[in-house]
Enzyme design. Structure first.
Site, PDB file in Angstrom:
ATOM      1  N   GLY A 147      -1.817   6.596  16.333  1.00  0.00           N
ATOM      2  CA  GLY A 147      -0.990   5.807  15.423  1.00  0.00           C
ATOM      3  C   GLY A 147       0.379   6.377  15.119  1.00  0.00           C
ATOM      4  O   GLY A 147       1.311   5.640  14.807  1.00  0.00           O
ATOM      5  N   GLU A 193       1.688  11.789  10.474  1.00  0.00           N
ATOM      6  CA  GLU A 193       0.653  10.746  10.357  1.00  0.00           C
ATOM      7  C   GLU A 193       1.287   9.371  10.262  1.00  0.00           C
ATOM      8  O   GLU A 193       2.408   9.233   9.776  1.00  0.00           O
ATOM      9  CB  GLU A 193      -0.163  10.976   9.070  1.00  0.00           C
ATOM     10  CG  GLU A 193      -1.349  11.893   9.220  1.00  0.00           C
ATOM     11  CD  GLU A 193      -2.559  11.197   9.849  1.00  0.00           C
ATOM     12  OE1 GLU A 193      -2.398  10.125  10.469  1.00  0.00           O
ATOM     13  OE2 GLU A 193      -3.663  11.754   9.727  1.00  0.00           O
ATOM     14  N   ASP A 194       0.523   8.360  10.666  1.00  0.00           N
ATOM     15  CA  ASP A 194       0.987   6.983  10.474  1.00  0.00           C
ATOM     16  C   ASP A 194       0.740   6.532   9.036  1.00  0.00           C
ATOM     17  O   ASP A 194       1.630   6.014   8.373  1.00  0.00           O
ATOM     18  CB  ASP A 194       0.305   6.030  11.478  1.00  0.00           C
ATOM     19  CG  ASP A 194      -1.228   6.138  11.490  1.00  0.00           C
ATOM     20  OD1 ASP A 194      -1.797   7.000  10.793  1.00  0.00           O
ATOM     21  OD2 ASP A 194      -1.865   5.344  12.220  1.00  0.00           O
ATOM     22  N   ASP A 231      -4.667   6.790   3.723  1.00  0.00           N
ATOM     23  CA  ASP A 231      -5.358   5.737   2.984  1.00  0.00           C
ATOM     24  C   ASP A 231      -6.225   6.406   1.910  1.00  0.00           C
ATOM     25  O   ASP A 231      -5.721   6.789   0.852  1.00  0.00           O
ATOM     26  CB  ASP A 231      -6.157   4.931   4.028  1.00  0.00           C
ATOM     27  CG  ASP A 231      -6.886   3.749   3.459  1.00  0.00           C
ATOM     28  OD1 ASP A 231      -6.656   3.396   2.303  1.00  0.00           O
ATOM     29  OD2 ASP A 231      -7.713   3.142   4.183  1.00  0.00           O
ATOM     30  N   LYS A 278      -0.833   4.734   1.359  1.00  0.00           N
ATOM     31  CA  LYS A 278      -1.584   3.683   0.650  1.00  0.00           C
ATOM     32  C   LYS A 278      -2.146   4.299  -0.622  1.00  0.00           C
ATOM     33  O   LYS A 278      -3.371   4.415  -0.800  1.00  0.00           O
ATOM     34  CB  LYS A 278      -2.742   3.225   1.546  1.00  0.00           C
ATOM     35  CG  LYS A 278      -2.642   1.793   1.990  1.00  0.00           C
ATOM     36  CD  LYS A 278      -3.881   1.355   2.749  1.00  0.00           C
ATOM     37  CE  LYS A 278      -3.572   0.130   3.566  1.00  0.00           C
ATOM     38  NZ  LYS A 278      -4.739  -0.374   4.299  1.00  0.00           N
ATOM     39  N   PHE A 327      -4.240  -4.736   4.841  1.00  0.00           N
ATOM     40  CA  PHE A 327      -4.392  -4.228   6.200  1.00  0.00           C
ATOM     41  C   PHE A 327      -3.098  -4.447   6.974  1.00  0.00           C
ATOM     42  O   PHE A 327      -2.598  -5.563   7.077  1.00  0.00           O
ATOM     43  CB  PHE A 327      -5.561  -4.907   6.915  1.00  0.00           C
ATOM     44  CG  PHE A 327      -5.869  -4.240   8.223  1.00  0.00           C
ATOM     45  CD1 PHE A 327      -6.539  -3.024   8.255  1.00  0.00           C
ATOM     46  CD2 PHE A 327      -5.442  -4.798   9.419  1.00  0.00           C
ATOM     47  CE1 PHE A 327      -6.788  -2.383   9.456  1.00  0.00           C
ATOM     48  CE2 PHE A 327      -5.690  -4.161  10.628  1.00  0.00           C
ATOM     49  CZ  PHE A 327      -6.366  -2.953  10.646  1.00  0.00           C
ATOM     50  N   ASP A 334      -2.926  -0.112  14.545  1.00  0.00           N
ATOM     51  CA  ASP A 334      -3.626  -1.009  15.475  1.00  0.00           C
ATOM     52  C   ASP A 334      -4.683  -1.869  14.808  1.00  0.00           C
ATOM     53  O   ASP A 334      -5.121  -1.614  13.679  1.00  0.00           O
ATOM     54  CB  ASP A 334      -4.314  -0.172  16.564  1.00  0.00           C
ATOM     55  CG  ASP A 334      -5.544   0.561  16.024  1.00  0.00           C
ATOM     56  OD1 ASP A 334      -5.453   1.179  14.932  1.00  0.00           O
ATOM     57  OD2 ASP A 334      -6.601   0.507  16.673  1.00  0.00           O
ATOM     58  N   ARG A 373      -0.075  -1.959  18.456  1.00  0.00           N
ATOM     59  CA  ARG A 373       0.711  -0.756  18.145  1.00  0.00           C
ATOM     60  C   ARG A 373       2.155  -0.926  18.587  1.00  0.00           C
ATOM     61  O   ARG A 373       3.045  -0.251  18.115  1.00  0.00           O
ATOM     62  CB  ARG A 373       0.141   0.460  18.887  1.00  0.00           C
ATOM     63  CG  ARG A 373      -1.267   0.851  18.472  1.00  0.00           C
ATOM     64  CD  ARG A 373      -1.612   2.189  19.101  1.00  0.00           C
ATOM     65  NE  ARG A 373      -3.029   2.475  19.131  1.00  0.00           N
ATOM     66  CZ  ARG A 373      -3.725   3.000  18.129  1.00  0.00           C
ATOM     67  NH1 ARG A 373      -3.131   3.275  16.998  1.00  0.00           N
ATOM     68  NH2 ARG A 373      -5.008   3.249  18.251  1.00  0.00           N
TER      69      ARG A 373
END
Ligand code: 5GP
Length: 197
Positions: free
Chosen positions: A45, A96-97, A100, A128, A149, A156, A162
């Site tokens: 990601g 990191e993408d 969460d 998040k 989401f 993805d 992506r």
């Protein structure tokens, strides 16, 4: 919000992503000047963000990757593919993408801390924050997002999307689950419309 196309809404434009990468790059340049950091991208990601971010950092650095796999309860992770470079004694920047619940990052940080790194910091594109269940240090973040989401720019749905150039929220996750092919067409059509407007 920057665009509305039925079940998909663009929430972070390509321009906003590029501009934030420039700002973060500037901050990281100041912080890591003369420290030769290793930027470690967490696959898959982080790839677009890492690629844009490192080109905004104006000091020598190494780039490496690792991949994680999840197992058991409670978001435990293990390293499925490790870095090629030894991290011992290095200033490590995890890229990191999205963070969460924080479980993945918290496991990863603990794993890397056992490697006698000189310092450890994380830069995440998205935070998040409302969904966090474990406290985890986040030194740099691109954007705070809500509990929806997201797809695109590395994020993805079952390995796909992506390659969208911006970040989209999926308003109708149930339809994506039941009819992923036709919704897939819609998101790329919407993506194309946004690129030309
Ligand atoms: P955490 O351990 O912090 O709960 O999970 C982080 C991982 O969850 C991310 O690396 C990503 O794979 C996945 N994830 C969390 N939120 C989203 C989202 O909105 N969209 C996508 N595509 N993946 C997400």
């Amino acid at each position: 919000m920057t665009g509305n196309n039925g079940p998909f809404v663009e929430v972070i434009s390509a321009e906003a992503l590029a501009s934030r990468a420039r700002e973060l790059g500037k901050q990281l340049t100041e912080e890591y000047r003369d420290r030769e950091p290793v930027f470690v991208g967490v696959l898959h990601g982080s790839l677009p963000f890492l690629s844009d971010l490192i080109r905004q950092v104006e000091t020598p650095l190494d780039v490496d990757f690792l991949a994680l796999s999840r197992f058991g309860e409670g978001g435990k992770v293990r390293i499925a593919m490790d870095t090629e470079i030894s991290l011992e004694g290095r200033h490590v920047v995890i890229v990191e993408d999205i963070v969460d619940t924080g479980l993945t990052l918290s496991y990863l940080r603990r794993l890397l801390e056992t490697r006698d790194v000189a310092s450890l910091a994380t830069v995440t594109l998205l935070d998040k924050a409302p969904r966090r269940i474990v406290e985890v240090p986040l030194e740099y973040r691109g954007f705070e997002v809500g509990d929806e989401f997201l797809l695109g720019y590395g994020l993805d749905w079952e390995g796909q999307y992506r390659n969208l150039r911006s970040i989209w929220v999926v308003l109708d996750l149930a339809s994506l689950q039941s009819d992923s092919a036709s919704l897939g067409e819609k998101v790329f059509r919407a993506h194309g419309d946004n690129l030309t407007t």
